[in-house]
Design a protein around this motif. Structure first.
Motif, mmCIF file in Angstrom:
data_model
loop_
_atom_site.group_PDB
_atom_site.id
_atom_site.type_symbol
_atom_site.label_atom_id
_atom_site.label_comp_id
_atom_site.label_asym_id
_atom_site.label_seq_id
_atom_site.Cartn_x
_atom_site.Cartn_y
_atom_site.Cartn_z
ATOM 1 N N LEU A 190 0.815 -1.219 0.000
ATOM 2 C CA LEU A 190 0.000 0.000 0.000
ATOM 3 C C LEU A 190 0.847 1.268 0.000
ATOM 4 O O LEU A 190 0.616 2.160 -0.819
ATOM 5 N N ASP A 205 -3.004 7.026 16.617
ATOM 6 C CA ASP A 205 -3.180 5.569 16.597
ATOM 7 C C ASP A 205 -2.701 4.993 15.261
ATOM 8 O O ASP A 205 -2.925 5.584 14.205
ATOM 9 N N ALA A 206 -2.000 3.845 15.330
ATOM 10 C CA ALA A 206 -1.446 3.244 14.114
ATOM 11 C C ALA A 206 -2.534 2.953 13.084
ATOM 12 O O ALA A 206 -2.263 2.935 11.891
ATOM 13 N N GLY A 207 -3.772 2.727 13.561
ATOM 14 C CA GLY A 207 -4.856 2.431 12.633
ATOM 15 C C GLY A 207 -5.094 3.558 11.639
ATOM 16 O O GLY A 207 -5.440 3.314 10.492
ATOM 17 N N PHE A 208 -4.861 4.796 12.086
ATOM 18 C CA PHE A 208 -5.104 5.931 11.200
ATOM 19 C C PHE A 208 -4.121 5.956 10.037
ATOM 20 O O PHE A 208 -4.430 6.467 8.968
ATOM 21 N N SER A 250 -3.093 3.437 8.290
ATOM 22 C CA SER A 250 -3.673 2.612 7.232
ATOM 23 C C SER A 250 -4.829 3.340 6.550
ATOM 24 O O SER A 250 -4.943 3.331 5.319
ATOM 25 N N ILE A 251 -5.686 3.994 7.361
ATOM 26 C CA ILE A 251 -6.813 4.729 6.784
ATOM 27 C C ILE A 251 -6.302 5.826 5.858
ATOM 28 O O ILE A 251 -6.823 6.041 4.759
ATOM 29 N N TYR A 266 -3.453 5.896 4.200
ATOM 30 C CA TYR A 266 -2.991 5.297 2.939
ATOM 31 C C TYR A 266 -4.164 5.074 1.988
ATOM 32 O O TYR A 266 -4.096 5.374 0.804
ATOM 33 N N GLY A 267 -5.246 4.500 2.551
ATOM 34 C CA GLY A 267 -6.407 4.212 1.720
ATOM 35 C C GLY A 267 -6.981 5.471 1.102
ATOM 36 O O GLY A 267 -7.229 5.541 -0.096
ATOM 37 N N VAL A 268 -7.173 6.501 1.939
ATOM 38 C CA VAL A 268 -7.736 7.757 1.441
ATOM 39 C C VAL A 268 -6.790 8.399 0.433
ATOM 40 O O VAL A 268 -7.208 8.907 -0.609
#
Lengths: 363, 334
Positions: B262, B305-308, B310-311, B313-315
């Motif tokens: 990604l 937060d590490a989750g953001f 990934s979000i 990257y997607g956006v």
């Protein structure tokens, strides 16, 4: 057949061939329901479908015979049960992705959507992390969340006019991010007994999950066969420009097809969570690939317009038998992944090999 | 802005000719300057949060951690310029890291050569299947993704392979004249690939194939060979990225590169290379890779937060593709 649903009467007068071919996948290779197949091209498309379905069935039969000959364990009734139970999740996911593949689109968003849905359902039913106890409502909300993901993929692809593999790759990342945030470092263990029973309780020898999967596949087949979403999906995949010219709101029906697919991924995530017993961010890892492989083995053309839920089920069974047989004959599970990689490329190559000279630009 | 003005004022001279005039020149202009501007703005915004960020040491550290991603991204840029996609790069980098770690006891530091050769061969095989069997590149490389990571899992026994002979990989994590050698290696790959695309007909061929494959074929360009070469380049770059990953972690692992797909695709599209092919270049991807890395560093700096990550990257991928895509080439959108 096509006349019953009647939505594409104007389409048929414009271009009968690709649309007359479209009902055939729904027939699942069944005979004697081809009132629309009057032109030569339509008959050719039909017979190509039948040949493809037969080839997939033969491949499945060969796999079963070979493994039955090699492994005495494979030949037991208990193993048949295991194969059905193991196939349940993939069957639901493949049913969903079939709608997207029929459009000629692709969906790489499964790992993210399933991850987010798995975390959601494990946090909405009785669990070890919070005091929520929504039970069935939580499951329904999760399926709605999956549908929302699918609709978003569809809207982004059709309104921004982006190729679907890019949109869904991005959606996968977004879903995984949401799942990671929901996870927050502590795994939520599912305490809801009725959800736990999906994997453990057996009715007539099969797990509840398998029966739910059968019902879901039947529902998917009905949507494909008797609703505009399913009919138009096949038509759009067959000849999008013609469908558009005949006045069908293509973007809307594409988006709806993605939404239906997303709902099935949501259900698949619930089943995976029931099987794993807790919410797992990576629950969907590799499922995109397995689902695409299953559909392709079943005879779905990635260029769209051909294939169907029942054909995809042949692929699901073939993949599950292959996995089961390889394990029983002592092959490393890691080899399976490599084998699947080769199979999907081979299956696509074989399907397009006879017409490869006529294909224009392939990106 | 006329078409010629866009071409001659471009800061990155490795960009393709700007097709179409008037109507699309604003888009082209945005594509020329946006990535660089975004990078500068990001750095400035983050430096207000932490002034030390703009010190030479921390900038070099950022560049150092960007090296594997940058090498991976410039390889896939060539494939995307052709109008295709290579989803196997991260898996191939992971396989390369395992091979490198396994082969160091046999070949020492020279193990990098066969590793990169094998990765290039893997890329070539994917290119050949794509060209000869006329299978979509994303399906071939999706199959490749499963195949290469499966092979990596099998030959490593699904374990991390540690490198005990640290001297054999010292060349890839030492400093030369104050610069991290990984940065120099990545820059070397950028310069070599950029020079080949700029100074030989290869660059024009690649862009022509991405722009209008039929026209390129009629003009006598060996379309099939160009595509296979693009996939081979992408494979070789993935191999080099795998080697650089081993030098960073002192081990090879089948899961090492899995998270890089990604960010690498994001680097290419954020840099402004169009996913439809024909427009973009290596220089853009270098900026894109820096943007992605600075974002990653910045997020951890702010404590998100590490989750953001990934979000984002997607956006980023969806947003950047939406901006850069050349919709005139898509009559029917799949």
């Amino acid at each position: 057949m096509a006349g019953d649903t009647a939505p594409h009467a104007p389409t048929r007068t414009l271009e009968p061939a690709p649309l007359a071919g479209a009902p055939a996948p729904g027939a699942g290779g069944g005979n004697g329901d081809a009132p629309a197949a009057t032109s030569g091209r339509a008959r050719a498309t039909r017979s190509a479908d039948v040949v493809q379905t037969r080839a997939s069935l033969i491949a499945l039969a060969v796999l079963v015979v070979v493994f039955a000959a090699i492994s005495p364990q494979f030949r037991t009734a208990g193993n048949l049960q295991q194969i059905i139970d193991a196939a349940a999740v993939l069957a639901v996911l493949a049913t969903g992705i079939t709608f997207v593949l029929m459009l000629g689109a692709i969906d790489l968003s499964l790992p993210g959507v399933i991850g987010a849905c798995a975390m959601t359902v494990s946090l909405l039913v009785a669990n070890s992390r919070n005091t929520q106890d929504l039970g069935l409502l939580g499951i329904a909300l999760t399926i709605l969340l999956g549908a929302a993901f699918g609709l978003l993929s569809g809207v982004l692809s059709t309104r921004l006019r982006i190729p679907t593999f890019m949109t869904t790759l991005g959606m996968s990342a977004i879903g995984l991010g949401i799942a990671t945030i929901l996870f927050a470092g502590v795994r939520p263990v599912v305490l809801d007994e009725s959800l736990g029973a999906w994997a453990s309780h057996r009715i007539a020898g099969f797990t509840v999950m398998s029966l739910i999967a059968v019902a879901a596949v039947a529902l998917g087949w009905a949507i494909q066969r008797w609703t505009r979403i399913g009919r138009y999906a096949a038509a759009i995949g067959g000849a999008e420009d013609i469908v558009l010219l005949s006045g069908v709101p293509v973007a809307r029906y594409k988006t709806l097809a993605f939404g239906v697919a997303g709902a099935f991924y949501g259900l698949g995530a619930v089943m995976l969570t029931a099987r794993l017993g807790s919410g797992v961010v990576e629950a969907g890892a590799g499922t995109d690939f397995a689902a695409i492989t299953a559909a392709v083995i079943g005879g779905t053309l990635l260029s769209g317009g051909r294939g169907g839920v029942l054909q995809s089920m042949i692929g699901v069974l073939a993949l599950t038998v292959l996995a089961n047989g390889l394990i029983l004959t002592g092959v490393s599970p890691y080899v399976q992944q490599a084998v699947q990689g080769v199979i999907v490329v081979l299956a696509v190559a074989v399907a397009t090999w006879p017409v490869r000279r006529r294909l224009g630009v392939v990106k | 802005m006329t078409e010629t003005a866009v071409e001659t004022t471009g800061p990155r001279d490795d960009d393709g000719p700007a097709p179409g005039a008037g109507r699309r020149s604003r888009r082209d202009l945005a594509l020329l300057f946006m990535p660089g501007a975004v990078l500068v703005l990001l750095l400035l915004a983050l430096s207000t949060r932490n002034p030390d960020l703009l010190s030479p040491d921390s900038l070099l550290a950022i560049a150092d951690s960007a090296a594997p991603l940058m090498v991976l991204a410039i390889g896939v840029t060539v494939v995307i310029l052709c109008g295709g996609i290579d989803l196997s790069i991260a898996a191939l980098a992971a396989l390369s890291s395992v091979l490198f770690a396994l082969w160091i006891p046999l070949f020492g530091a020279a193990a990098a050569v066969p590793v990169i050769a094998v990765a290039a061969l893997a890329g070539a095989v994917q290119g050949l299947v794509h060209v000869k069997a006329k299978v979509n590149s994303f399906i071939v490389t999706l199959g490749g993704l499963a195949l290469w990571s499966g092979i990596a899992l099998v030959i490593s026994g699904a374990r991390t392979v540690p490198v005990t002979d640290v001297d054999a990989i010292r060349w890839a994590f030492t400093t030369v004249a104050g610069l991290p050698s990984a940065v120099l290696i990545a820059l070397g790959a950028v310069v070599v690939l950029g020079a080949v695309l700029r100074l030989t007909p290869a660059g024009r061929w690649v862009r022509a194939v991405g722009h209008a494959e039929q026209a390129a074929r009629l003009a006598g360009i060996p379309v099939g060979a160009v595509k296979v070469a693009a996939f081979t380049t992408s494979g070789a770059c993935a191999g080099l990225a795998g080697v650089l990953l081993v030098a960073r972690t002192f081990s090879g692992a089948p899961s090492l590169g899995a998270t890089l797909l990604l960010p690498a695709v994001a680097a290419v599209v954020v840099g402004g290379t169009a996913i439809t092919g024909g427009f973009g270049g290596i220089g853009r991807t270098v900026i894109g890779a820096l943007i992605v890395i600075v974002l990653r560093v910045g997020l951890s700096l702010i404590g998100v937060d590490a989750g953001f990550e990934s979000i984002i990257y997607g956006v980023l991928i969806i947003g950047a593709v939406a901006v850069t895509i050349d919709r005139t080439k898509l009559d029917v959108l799949k």
